[in-house]
Design a protein around this motif. Structure first.
Motif, short mmCIF file in Angstrom:
data_model
loop_
_atom_site.label_atom_id
_atom_site.label_comp_id
_atom_site.label_asym_id
_atom_site.label_seq_id
_atom_site.Cartn_x
_atom_site.Cartn_y
_atom_site.Cartn_z
N THR A 218 -38.20 24.81 -81.65
CA THR A 218 -36.79 24.88 -82.01
C THR A 218 -36.64 25.40 -83.43
O THR A 218 -35.77 26.21 -83.72
CB THR A 218 -36.17 23.47 -81.91
OG1 THR A 218 -36.49 22.94 -80.64
CG2 THR A 218 -34.67 23.55 -82.09
N GLY A 219 -37.50 24.91 -84.32
CA GLY A 219 -37.42 25.31 -85.72
C GLY A 219 -38.72 25.00 -86.40
O GLY A 219 -39.69 24.61 -85.76
N TRP A 220 -38.75 25.17 -87.70
CA TRP A 220 -40.01 24.93 -88.40
C TRP A 220 -39.75 24.37 -89.78
O TRP A 220 -38.67 24.52 -90.35
CB TRP A 220 -40.81 26.22 -88.51
CG TRP A 220 -40.00 27.34 -89.07
CD1 TRP A 220 -39.83 27.64 -90.39
CD2 TRP A 220 -39.19 28.26 -88.33
NE1 TRP A 220 -38.98 28.68 -90.52
CE2 TRP A 220 -38.58 29.10 -89.28
CE3 TRP A 220 -38.96 28.46 -86.97
CZ2 TRP A 220 -37.73 30.13 -88.90
CZ3 TRP A 220 -38.11 29.49 -86.61
CH2 TRP A 220 -37.50 30.31 -87.56
N VAL B 196 -35.98 18.61 -75.57
CA VAL B 196 -36.12 17.91 -76.85
C VAL B 196 -36.39 18.93 -77.96
O VAL B 196 -37.23 19.81 -77.81
CB VAL B 196 -37.29 16.91 -76.79
CG1 VAL B 196 -37.49 16.23 -78.14
CG2 VAL B 196 -37.06 15.86 -75.70
N PRO B 197 -35.67 18.85 -79.06
CA PRO B 197 -35.93 19.79 -80.16
C PRO B 197 -37.33 19.57 -80.73
O PRO B 197 -37.76 18.43 -80.91
CB PRO B 197 -34.88 19.44 -81.21
CG PRO B 197 -33.90 18.54 -80.55
CD PRO B 197 -34.57 17.93 -79.36
N ALA C 239 -34.35 19.31 -91.88
CA ALA C 239 -34.60 20.06 -90.65
C ALA C 239 -34.33 19.20 -89.42
O ALA C 239 -33.79 19.67 -88.42
CB ALA C 239 -36.03 20.58 -90.63
N GLU D 32 -32.25 16.71 -89.24
CA GLU D 32 -30.80 16.55 -89.11
C GLU D 32 -30.17 17.78 -88.46
O GLU D 32 -29.20 17.70 -87.72
CB GLU D 32 -30.19 16.35 -90.50
CG GLU D 32 -30.73 15.14 -91.23
CD GLU D 32 -29.91 13.90 -90.93
OE1 GLU D 32 -28.68 14.01 -90.96
OE2 GLU D 32 -30.50 12.84 -90.67
N ARG D 33 -30.77 18.93 -88.79
CA ARG D 33 -30.18 20.16 -88.27
C ARG D 33 -30.29 20.29 -86.76
O ARG D 33 -29.46 20.93 -86.14
CB ARG D 33 -30.87 21.36 -88.92
CG ARG D 33 -30.40 21.59 -90.34
CD ARG D 33 -31.17 22.71 -90.98
NE ARG D 33 -30.81 24.00 -90.43
CZ ARG D 33 -31.25 25.15 -90.94
NH1 ARG D 33 -32.05 25.12 -91.98
NH2 ARG D 33 -30.91 26.28 -90.40
N VAL D 34 -31.34 19.73 -86.21
CA VAL D 34 -31.51 19.94 -84.76
C VAL D 34 -31.13 18.73 -83.92
O VAL D 34 -31.29 18.73 -82.71
CB VAL D 34 -32.97 20.36 -84.43
CG1 VAL D 34 -33.29 21.68 -85.08
CG2 VAL D 34 -33.96 19.29 -84.87
N THR D 35 -30.65 17.68 -84.61
CA THR D 35 -30.23 16.52 -83.82
C THR D 35 -28.78 16.19 -84.11
O THR D 35 -28.28 16.45 -85.20
CB THR D 35 -31.08 15.28 -84.15
OG1 THR D 35 -31.05 15.08 -85.55
CG2 THR D 35 -32.51 15.44 -83.69
N ALA D 36 -28.15 15.60 -83.14
CA ALA D 36 -26.74 15.28 -83.30
C ALA D 36 -26.58 14.00 -84.11
O ALA D 36 -27.45 13.15 -84.08
CB ALA D 36 -26.08 15.09 -81.95
N LYS E 244 -37.00 18.39 -97.18
CA LYS E 244 -36.97 19.50 -96.24
C LYS E 244 -37.13 18.99 -94.81
O LYS E 244 -36.47 19.47 -93.88
CB LYS E 244 -38.12 20.47 -96.55
CG LYS E 244 -37.71 21.62 -97.44
CD LYS E 244 -38.74 22.74 -97.38
CE LYS E 244 -39.99 22.42 -98.14
NZ LYS E 244 -40.97 23.50 -98.17
N LEU F 13 -39.83 20.66 -83.91
CA LEU F 13 -39.99 21.33 -85.20
C LEU F 13 -41.48 21.53 -85.46
O LEU F 13 -42.28 20.62 -85.26
CB LEU F 13 -39.38 20.48 -86.31
CG LEU F 13 -37.86 20.33 -86.25
CD1 LEU F 13 -37.40 19.26 -87.22
CD2 LEU F 13 -37.20 21.66 -86.56
#
Lengths: 755, 121
Positions: free
Chosen positions: B100-102, B77-78, B115, B117-121, B111, B80
């Motif tokens: 995964t990201g921050w 799971v991504p 973020a 959206e960026r890590v989920t399809a 923001k 953040l």
């Protein structure tokens, strides 16, 4: 929920964090070195900063940031939390509280003070930086961070500067106009996937900033049998035509750049075609727009490309199988371990339940309390009418009623407990006052608190803060001597003030003990004579002299100081305590200090009272005021002056107060022999005997405010409804006693107005 | 189907902001107050993405991320990280733990959604 509500929550949370911060700092001050204490302190400031940033409260963010930086030095053991360091931090906590209040209510903050503290905090952090750089040649970047960064925290987003070469570009302007073509080579490592990133999503994002042509390199893909489902075998070459810069392209890979090999190159338009390194394999991103349907999995290459790792599907299938297997195994084992599982679940539930709280609007609680009050009255009325109508006296109704009474009482206690809160916040506020006042007068004083978790009704807590503040100021200003004097007297130059709370027979007892000089009785007496409070030749006991400080218009400070001399004396303190239905007394030992003792009711909603009859009226006298009751004998009554009478009780004389006359229930004096005398303690420590006609009984009554419904009545504190449904007035003992001294009953004389 | 987000943050203020922002953006939101609760909630929640704070009592964000990554079922799971921590060291630790990201505070709804959206399809 809108932003304003969230902001309100933020400020509530700030208060909690500030309390947490202060108590943590005080713990550190007492030598606590538990890392969790330091963490909690750090978190408190950090949380305030985080929330404040979201609401654009820049002043608060800026100060919290500096504070946090210094605390971080403590947290990482780069700064020893010495007494001096903590002194600065406690002051900073005070300023942080001021800034929070200013942010909420407007108003201003002592800017010079906050600027000074910012410097001190920075000095602490920077002094530390010097030490650190002496130990290790590498300077600490955190300490060197400029404070100015804080007001605009977006600047400290921490994005790494990315080396950016203009050499590979032609003209920037042209690039912006027509778009540039970039050659991107992207080879994810397995870590990229294990951290939840997804190659296909990165490619999708890339496709959103320009025109892409994506080619997947499958060369590294091994044969199926030697395939590791979690390994990364693919790499991509992407040709991107975009008006965006290389920075923007790299930003797409922001989360992934550590876990992949990434190359971004700008290429000359002409050379593009030749430079394509391999045969294009069409790579379709449209599948991402929807969840891939199972049918699509029959197309292995595409499915593999979608997931980015060749064996992703295999892996997922395997995982699913494992889960299924586990589940069935669990089901099989379920019956044998059912009991154990239930026990475990219970433990978990209990653990989760511990310390859980909900926030309830105070109005709702008050409404509930009111209703329970009505229930108590109703239950009393029901009991009474059953008793009146039930001649047999043994009916089961009676037993039921008794149970009902007990239940009602329990409900009442439980509801009261909802409003009960620990005195901790008030005590915590006091430590700030001690710090500030001690600083101002140049004394060194330690505040020790005990029993902060003692609970009492919220209203009592709210109203306690002011008198307590005043007493603390007094203790610091007048009670504790200067360090020089203390040393001369052979005492510790640091004075101690001890604040204690405890429960004692259904009331809360708050003690304020200082180890100062004690009451200077000579001076108090002289002052009282000068102020016409006592006759010059009055013969007073030590206790009576001590209690003179509570007399209206009394102030012992030779010069009126900034701190305690605000035209408010201990008489006001006493009045506010009495207004809460409490009592205050002082005991003092010269050279050793004074002790103030306050006894307060746990709640202002109910009261234990003595129900009495005066001239045909039913009155309730608060039980706390009554010392004893007695039947006067003719021989004990002595006339004194025109219409004053005294009663002698155990060789001392006590003025007799005819309640019926004072309240104008009757014009003639009642015959003391036909009534009952209630010995009460009144203002100033003296005793009076209140004359009433008869005592009906003792019971708990629900206090109903008169002011709320009617207006303030001199001599009457409040009203209540008795079991028979009639309204009875609750006597304001101090006002009645004051009236008997010749003062007429005036509204402002009334002290014990409770609500 | 609505995407499900699990948020882990000890600050009531931030929790409320996350809730409002995510609900407005059409996400289903589940919340936990610290890492320990986050791991407890995880099992039944089955989130599509996790947003977590770093500084928390009981179990901090690093520990929580490691916990999720050790979980056979949810390790992909991504996650953040929502934090004001800006220095590279903290971010690196979060990455090493498996973030995964921050998203850098101060909290900005755009923001956050971007973020996610960026890590989920």
């Amino acid at each position: 929920m809108d932003m304003n509500e969230i902001k309100e929550i933020f400020f509530q949370e700030c208060e909690e964090q500030l309390a947490e911060l202060e108590s943590g700092l005080l713990k550190l001050n007492d030598g606590d070195r538990d890392p969790e204490t330091v963490n909690a302190v750090f978190r408190a400031v950090h949380s305030i900063k985080g929330g404040a940033g979201a609401f654009g409260l820049d002043d608060l963010v800026a100060f919290a940031h500096v504070f946090e930086t210094t605390l971080d030095c403590v947290r990482s053991n780069r700064l020893e939390p010495t007494q001096d360091v903590l002194k600065v931090m406690l002051k900073s906590a005070d300023v942080l509280a001021d800034l929070t209040n200013a942010a909420r209510d407007g108003g201003c903050v002592d800017e010079a003070r906050s600027r000074g503290l910012v410097k001190e905090l920075e000095a602490l952090a920077n002094g530390e930086a010097l030490v650190a750089s002496a130990e290790a040649p590498k300077p600490t970047p955190k300490a060197a961070e400029p404070v100015q960064a804080a007001p605009a925290p977006t600047d400290e987003s921490g994005f790494q500067p990315i080396p950016f070469s203009f050499d590979s570009f032609g003209d920037d302007e042209v690039a912006a106009e027509y778009g540039d073509t970039y050659e991107i080579s992207f080879r994810p490592r397995r870590e990229l996937f294990s951290k939840g990133n997804e190659a296909a999503l990165l490619l999708r994002d890339l496709s959103r900033i320009g025109e892409v042509s994506i080619n997947c390199d499958l060369d590294a893909l091994p044969a199926l049998e030697s395939m590791d489902p979690e390994e990364s075998y693919f790499s991509w070459k992407i040709s991107l035509k975009t008006v965006k810069t290389e920075d923007d392209i790299r930003a797409v890979f922001e989360f992934a750049e550590w876990d992949c090999d990434l190359e971004v190159k700008a290429v000359e338009a002409a050379s593009q075609a030749e430079e394509l390194p391999m045969v294009p394999v069409p790579f379709d991103l449209s599948a991402l727009d929807d969840v891939p349907a199972p049918a699509e999995e029959s197309e292995p290459a595409r499915a593999a490309a979608e997931s980015g790792t060749a064996g992703e599907d295999a892996k997922m299938a395997a995982a699913a199988a494992r889960v299924e297997k586990k589940e069935s195994a669990a089901a099989a084992a379920a019956q044998t371990t059912a009991a154990a599982a239930a026990a475990a679940a219970q433990t978990t539930a209990a653990a989760a339940a511990a310390g859980q709280t909900i926030r309830v609007d105070l109005d709702r609680v008050d409404r509930l309390i009111n209703l329970v009050g009505e229930l108590v009255i109703n239950q009393a009325m029901l009991s009474q009418s059953v008793i009146e109508n039930d001649t047999t006296g043994t009916s089961s109704i009676n037993m039921g009623l008794e149970e009902l009474q007990q239940l009602t009482r329990e409900i009442q206690d439980s509801v009261m407990a909802i409003r009960a809160q620990p005195v901790k916040p008030v005590f915590q506020r006091m430590s700030r006052i001690v710090r500030e006042v001690a600083d101002m007068v140049g004394k060194s004083i330690r505040l020790v608190t005990e029993g902060e978790n003692t609970e009492v009704d919220k209203t009592v807590i709210d109203k306690l803060a002011e008198p307590l503040t005043h007493m603390i100021r007094n203790a610091v200003d007048h009670g504790i001597e200067t360090p020089e004097k203390r040393e001369a007297a052979g005492k510790d130059p640091e004075g101690t003030i001890k604040l204690t709370a405890k429960h004692r027979s259904g009331r809360i007892l708050i003690e304020l003990v200082d180890d100062g000089a004690g009451i200077n009785r000579e001076r108090v007496k002289q002052k009282a004579i000068d102020n016409d409070l006592i006759a010059p030749d009055a013969n007073l006991t030590d206790e009576e002299i001590d209690n003179l400080i509570f007399a209206p218009g009394f102030s012992t400070a030779d010069k009126i100081s900034d701190i305690s001399g605000r035209g408010v004396g201990m008489d006001v303190v006493k009045r506010s305590i009495q207004a809460l239905g409490g009592r205050i007394s002082i005991s003092s030992r010269p050279g050793q200090g004074s002790t103030f003792t306050m006894s307060l009711p746990l709640t202002l909603a109910v009261l234990d009272g003595m129900v009495v009859t005066v001239a045909g009226q039913t009155l309730v006298v608060p039980l706390t005021a009554i010392v004893e009751t007695l039947q006067p004998e003719a021989s004990a009554i002595h006339s004194f002056g025109a219409n004053q009478r005294l009663i002698s009780i155990r060789n001392s004389f006590c003025p007799l107060v005819d309640v019926g006359r004072i309240l104008n229930f009757r014009s003639a004096h009642a015959n003391p022999m036909e009534g009952v005398a209630l010995l009460v303690e009144s203002e100033g420590g003296g005793q009076r005997a209140l004359m009433v006609d008869a005592i009906q009984g003792q019971r708990q009554v629900v206090i109903k405010s008169l002011e709320a419904n009617y207006t303030h009545v001199p001599g009457i504190a409040a009203a209540t409804i008795l079991g028979d449904g009639r309204v009875a007035l609750i006597l304001d003992v101090d006002a009645v006693v004051a009236a008997s001294r010749g003062h007429s009953l005036k509204p402002e004389m009334s002290l014990a107005a409770t609500g | 189907m609505k995407k499900k987000v699990l948020t882990v943050d000890d600050s009531r203020t931030i929790r409320n902001m996350l809730l409002v922002t995510l609900n407005n953006a059409g996400f289903e939101t589940i919340q936990a107050e610290d890492g320990v609760e986050g791991l407890e909630v995880l099992e039944g929640a089955n989130p599509d993405v996790i947003v977590t704070d770093i500084n928390m009592p009981r179990l901090d964000g690093f520990g929580f991320i490691e916990g999720v990554r050790r979980n056979e079922k949810y390790r992909a799971v991504p996650i953040l990280v929502l934090t004001t921590e800006s220095d590279a060291e903290k971010k690196n630790r979060a990455r090493q733990a498996g973030a995964t990201g921050w998203i850098v505070k101060p909290f900005d709804p755009a923001k956050l959604i971007d973020a996610i959206e960026r890590v989920t399809a």
